[in-house]
Motif scaffolding. Structure first.
Motif, short mmCIF file in Angstrom:
data_model
loop_
_atom_site.label_atom_id
_atom_site.label_comp_id
_atom_site.label_asym_id
_atom_site.label_seq_id
_atom_site.Cartn_x
_atom_site.Cartn_y
_atom_site.Cartn_z
N PRO A 198 -0.46 12.84 3.31
CA PRO A 198 -0.56 11.67 4.20
C PRO A 198 0.47 11.73 5.32
N ALA A 199 0.33 12.74 6.18
CA ALA A 199 1.26 12.87 7.30
C ALA A 199 0.88 11.89 8.42
N THR A 200 1.76 11.77 9.40
CA THR A 200 1.53 10.85 10.52
C THR A 200 1.66 11.61 11.83
N LYS A 201 1.09 11.06 12.89
CA LYS A 201 1.07 11.77 14.16
C LYS A 201 2.46 11.98 14.75
N ASP A 202 3.36 11.01 14.53
CA ASP A 202 4.72 11.19 15.05
C ASP A 202 5.69 11.72 14.00
N ARG A 203 5.14 12.09 12.82
CA ARG A 203 5.92 12.69 11.73
C ARG A 203 7.00 11.77 11.18
N LYS A 204 6.81 10.50 11.36
CA LYS A 204 7.71 9.49 10.79
C LYS A 204 6.91 8.62 9.82
N PRO A 205 7.51 8.17 8.73
CA PRO A 205 6.76 7.37 7.76
C PRO A 205 6.40 5.98 8.28
N PHE A 206 5.54 5.30 7.53
CA PHE A 206 5.09 3.94 7.86
C PHE A 206 5.72 2.94 6.89
N PHE A 223 -2.58 7.99 10.98
CA PHE A 223 -2.39 9.06 10.01
C PHE A 223 -2.88 10.37 10.62
N ALA A 224 -2.30 11.46 10.18
CA ALA A 224 -2.73 12.80 10.61
C ALA A 224 -2.79 13.68 9.37
N PRO A 225 -3.85 13.55 8.58
CA PRO A 225 -3.94 14.28 7.30
C PRO A 225 -3.77 15.78 7.48
N VAL A 226 -3.02 16.37 6.55
CA VAL A 226 -2.75 17.81 6.59
C VAL A 226 -3.06 18.40 5.22
N LYS A 227 -3.89 19.43 5.23
CA LYS A 227 -4.19 20.12 3.98
C LYS A 227 -3.15 21.20 3.72
N GLY A 228 -2.67 21.24 2.49
CA GLY A 228 -1.73 22.28 2.10
C GLY A 228 -2.22 23.01 0.87
N GLU A 229 -2.00 24.31 0.82
CA GLU A 229 -2.40 25.12 -0.33
C GLU A 229 -1.19 25.89 -0.86
N ILE A 230 -1.10 25.96 -2.17
CA ILE A 230 0.04 26.57 -2.85
C ILE A 230 -0.47 27.52 -3.93
N LEU A 231 0.19 28.66 -4.06
CA LEU A 231 -0.16 29.64 -5.08
C LEU A 231 0.94 29.71 -6.14
N GLU A 232 0.55 30.01 -7.36
CA GLU A 232 1.50 30.38 -8.41
C GLU A 232 1.08 31.73 -8.94
N MET A 233 2.05 32.63 -9.11
CA MET A 233 1.74 34.00 -9.51
C MET A 233 2.84 34.55 -10.39
N TYR A 260 0.84 -1.19 0.00
CA TYR A 260 0.00 0.00 0.00
C TYR A 260 0.88 1.25 0.00
N CYS A 261 0.90 1.92 -1.16
CA CYS A 261 1.66 3.17 -1.33
C CYS A 261 0.70 4.31 -1.65
N ASN A 262 -0.55 4.15 -1.28
CA ASN A 262 -1.62 5.03 -1.75
C ASN A 262 -1.99 6.15 -0.79
N GLY A 263 -1.04 6.64 -0.04
CA GLY A 263 -1.30 7.80 0.81
C GLY A 263 -2.46 7.58 1.74
N LEU A 264 -3.35 8.55 1.80
CA LEU A 264 -4.47 8.50 2.73
C LEU A 264 -5.48 7.41 2.39
N GLY A 265 -5.39 6.85 1.19
CA GLY A 265 -6.26 5.73 0.84
C GLY A 265 -6.06 4.54 1.77
N ALA A 266 -4.85 4.43 2.33
CA ALA A 266 -4.56 3.32 3.24
C ALA A 266 -5.35 3.42 4.53
N PHE A 294 4.51 9.73 4.17
CA PHE A 294 5.69 10.58 4.01
C PHE A 294 5.39 12.08 4.13
N GLY A 295 4.12 12.43 4.21
CA GLY A 295 3.75 13.81 4.46
C GLY A 295 4.30 14.78 3.44
#
Length: 350
Positions: free
Chosen positions: A288-296, A207-217, A190-196, A312-313
């Protein structure tokens, strides 16, 4: 179809792991709905050796960073497209105390591989850095979209990749092998991020899902350096400017928000004072971040031949090259991953 490995997901994790397995002569099939893969595709792709508010060396940097450039250079050559952009990162100081602290740190042996210069005065008139800043090396970004698209195109010629949503209810066992529709596999990863999180095998992982937003200008100020303090500001090859990112653990809706846009510009103005320029895009992704900030990494304790390479967040570009070697050793030789990333650290919660 019979394969050695069935990989669920083709983000950064699935791409690199499938490449390592394919290079070792293993047969691999990937299931991935490309249009749903927002986490990797929206990510900035930075690899940054000094991070955080306290400006400290990235966790495990001495193991991670020697693997980054060689791996992505291989993939770049493989797909025939440029994906890696080595660029210095400039982190302005906020105070004279920070400047003094880094003058002392600059002689530390552990930072020599990543620190190019400690500046005592401003780098550019456009930058708010009256106390100077540190210039980092062995840094830059990976063009993740070009990498994923190019690798997908290459992989289709040699192996199996299916553009479809994975439905775990159709997974079963047959004669000791995993069967999914017409595919039979010795092992499934399973390499499918939050799908797992929805998997019956790995729903116990924090898992500790984190939303990120990015702009291009668009902006006239287009330095070669990545400027990074509170937000990153990257000059892209087409001379647009990419700025981000936000981190939200509460608002996990997939759409862009005015709140995040305002936050990004407020932070940007602290390091590069600028009027709100013409926006080219405003993108979001759920990491797909994790609560201890370490990968699975690891094998399910009960599910025979079921593995995970995930969590891997925001730092997937930096983490995956090194940890893909560890995952390969587990899959091929049953060598257990290090304790701080091994999912065995959570078995007590099953």
């Amino acid at each position: 179809m019979e394969v050695d490995f069935l990989l669920i997901g083709q983000g950064i994790a699935g791409t690199v792991l499938s490449y390592k397995l394919h290079q070792a002569g293993k047969s691999v099939c990937i299931l991935d709905k490309a249009s749903d893969n927002n986490s990797s595709r929206v990510a900035a792709g930075l690899f940054n050796p000094v991070t955080g508010r306290k400006m400290v060396k990235t966790w495990n940097a001495d193991n991670l960073f020697p693997e980054i450039l060689p791996l992505y250079a291989e993939l770049e050559q493989l797909i025939g497209k440029r994906v890696i952009y080595s660029k210095p990162i400039y982190r302005p100081f906020n105070t004279i105390e920070e400047q003094n602290e880094w003058m002392g740190k600059s002689i530390e042996a552990g930072l020599q591989a990543y620190l190019s210069e400690v500046r005592l005065n401003s780098l550019y008139p456009e930058v708010n850095d009256p106390y100077g800043g540190i210039m980092l090396k062995n840094s830059g970004y990976v063009d993740i979209n070009t990498l994923l698209d190019g690798y997908r195109e290459w992989f289709e010629e040699f192996a199996c990749i299916r553009d479809e949503v994975y439905d775990e209810t159709q997974l079963g066992k047959k004669a000791g092998k995993w069967k999914y529709k017409d595919i039979e596999a010795e092992k499934i990863v399973y390499c499918n991020g939050l799908g797992a999180m929805k998997s019956c095998f790995f729903d116990f992982l924090p898992f500790a899902p984190v939303k990120g937003e990015i702009l291009e200008m668009k902006d006239d100020f287009t330095p070669n350096e990545i400027i990074n303090r509170g937000v990153f500001r990257i000059t892209m090859p087409d001379h647009t400017i990419r700025v981000g990112s936000t981190y939200s653990w509460h608002d996990l809706d997939t759409g862009p928000t005015e709140r995040a846009k305002k936050e990004i510009f407020e932070r940007l103005n602290k390091i590069v004072p600028t009027e709100e320029k013409e926006l080219c895009s405003h993108k979001t992704g759920i990491r797909p971040a994790t609560k201890d900030r370490k990968p699975f990494l690891g094998k399910h304790p009960d599910g025979e031949s079921v593995y995970i390479f995930n969590g891997f967040g925001a730092k997937g570009v930096s983490l995956v090259p090194y940890y893909s070697n560890m995952m390969f050793d587990l899959l091929e030789s049953q060598i257990e991953p290090e304790k701080d990333v091994n999912i065995s650290r959570f078995f007590k919660y099953i």
